[in-house]
Design an enzyme around this catalytic site. Structure first.
Site, PDB file in Angstrom:
ATOM      1  CB  CYS A 139      -0.915  -0.003   1.218  1.00  0.00           C
ATOM      2  SG  CYS A 139      -1.848   1.535   1.410  1.00  0.00           S
TER       3      CYS A 139
ATOM      4  CB  CYS B 201      -0.986   2.189   5.542  1.00  0.00           C
ATOM      5  SG  CYS B 201      -1.500   0.571   4.936  1.00  0.00           S
TER       6      CYS B 201
END
Lengths: 291, 193
Positions: free
Chosen positions: A240, A243
């Protein structure tokens, strides 16, 4: 008309009893599609009328409701359904998976593991896994009764013959407790392993097709495959970008006209939780920083 | 008219049907989804000898579209009147029942009840069995809804083993005692002691 003019959770009691009886039979025969007299809801078919009716039949005033659409808490469908039940049932709502007692979902299973104290309600467009192979309902009913699922394996085999691998990437058929082949709704096949042995009760509602089915907790759910082509849940070859999670289901987002793209968690609550905990991805800013 | 309109017949229903039936259904749903787990279910105050749990299940699930069979001493004027007034459910013989209520000895033989059809296994009866005791002990249960093993007081393990052998056909069962309820769907395997 005021919201108080509606019965608790919108539906009338006779309708809720009918839906509740269907849910109980669905729970008793895991994976079996139980017909129910789906009602017109104040939203179009395809916007989760089946899930909404199942949710309405299950809600109690003590519940805390979370609604996600493709993993996101803040898209139109999720916001409007959450608002619908906040107004007609007066229930508390939340975006946090861990805080919710009932989660209605469109096409995702949350990344955060579910617990015994939760119910997951799926919105289902086409409940019949055999429908695109055999359009006639009496025939598919008979196929389920005879456990005649060869056609489904032929379809997966044709995927392999044509593409070299099973190309079905969502709506991936599963077999429940060694008996019924079931459509898990259009969740990505990445989520299929989470269906099996889940501590939470999973309920499926198809409004237009008028079917309810269920997976009781700790039910065995096996994704169909072949010995030489075992089921592969798949995973985008990225982390991601917000994150940094390397184990979540990702959405690919086009960010400019020059082919630039980023990958972000489809589960917004999971992603926000990780960023709040200090995890930062390739393109992410520290939590709290201005965008 | 066999059912005089007495306070006993007219009373004992839900005070707030939408809320009480919602809570009762969640208890019943969790009981059916997790065989062996015992829940408190309350709200109805039916005439004797029906338990509060069985009465609450009927108020929550039965209506004019669900024929109900009353077995043994449950089949009395007071209860016929109470169920008719509060649910509108037709009272029928065992073979036609969607719900059947009574003690196990009065409900037996269980093969009288609807077990569904191969195409529509859901068209099966739900038995509400009144138990003298209901505890999480006795025969071992396994299957969907049970992580490892569960135990539950059963009136007749052999009958439930035979019922499971019919899967995906078969009846489903709620066991009730006082204000407590447990579920035993046809999917549950009853194992040896």
């Amino acid at each position: 008309m005021t919201e108080q003019a509606y019965n608790f959770a919108y539906l009338d009691e006779q309708t809720k009893r009918m839906i509740r009886r269907a849910i109980l039979k669905g729970v008793a025969v895991p994976g079996c599609q139980v017909p129910f007299a789906s009602r017109e809801m104040p939203m179009p078919y395809g916007w989760g009328t089946g899930g909404v009716q199942v949710t309405a039949a299950c809600l109690t005033p003590e519940d805390r409701l979370k609604v996600i659409d493709q993993g996101a808490d803040d898209t139109t469908n999720a916001v409007s359904i959450r608002s619908f039940f906040r107004r007609t049932a007066g229930v508390a709502v939340t975006g946090a998976t861990a805080d919710a007692t009932l989660i209605q979902t469109r096409h995702r299973i949350p990344e955060h593991p579910l617990t015994e104290d939760q119910i997951l309600v799926y919105q289902v467009p086409i409940p019949e896994p055999l429908r695109f192979l055999e359009p006639r309902e009496p025939e598919t009913r008979k196929m389920h009764s005879l456990e005649e699922y060869g056609l489904m394996h032929v379809k997966l085999y044709e995927d392999i013959a044509r593409h070299g691998a099973i190309a079905t990437s969502y709506d991936y058929p599963v077999k429940v407790e060694g008996r019924y082949v079931m459509d898990p709704s259009p969740i990505p096949k990445f989520d299929n392993p989470k269906l099996s042995g889940c501590p939470a009760l999973q309920l499926f509602g198809a409004g237009r097709e008028q079917r309810i089915y269920a997976l009781p907790p700790y039910t065995s759910v096996v994704s169909l495959d072949f010995d030489d082509h075992p089921f592969d849940p798949g995973k985008a070859d990225h982390d991601c970008d917000l994150c940094g999670a390397g184990d979540s289901y990702l959405d690919e987002v086009i960010i400019d006209d020059a082919g630039g793209r980023m990958f972000v968690c489809s589960d917004t609550d999971f992603c926000q939780g990780r960023r709040a905990a200090g995890h930062i991805g390739r393109l992410g800013a520290p939590a709290g920083a201005a965008a | 008219m066999a059912n005089p309109l007495t306070a006993e017949t007219l009373g004992g229903g839900f005070d707030d049907a939408p809320i009480q039936s919602a809570r009762a259904f969640r208890a019943a749903l969790d009981a059916m989804a997790r065989p062996g787990r015992i829940h408190v279910i309350a709200g109805a105050r039916p005439p004797a000898p029906l338990s509060a749990a069985a009465g609450t299940l009927l108020l929550t699930l039965a209506d004019g579209t669900t024929p109900v069979h009353l077995a043994g001493d449950i089949d009395c004027d007071a209860l016929r009147g109470w169920i008719t007034f509060h649910t509108g459910a037709p009272l029928v013989p065992a073979e036609a029942a969607v719900f059947a209520v009574g003690r196990w000895t009065d409900l037996a033989p269980a093969h009288r009840f609807a077990i569904g059809t191969p195409e529509y296994p859901d068209r099966a009866a739900t038995l509400i069995v009144e138990m003298p005791v209901l505890e999480a002990e006795g025969p071992v249960l396994a299957g969907p809804g049970i992580r490892d093993r569960a135990r539950l007081t059963l009136p007749d393990p052999e009958a439930f083993r035979a019922n499971h052998a019919l899967f995906p056909l078969g009846f489903d069962t709620f066991l009730t005692c006082g204000n407590r309820v447990a579920g035993l769907p046809r999917s549950t395997r009853v194992e040896d002691f």
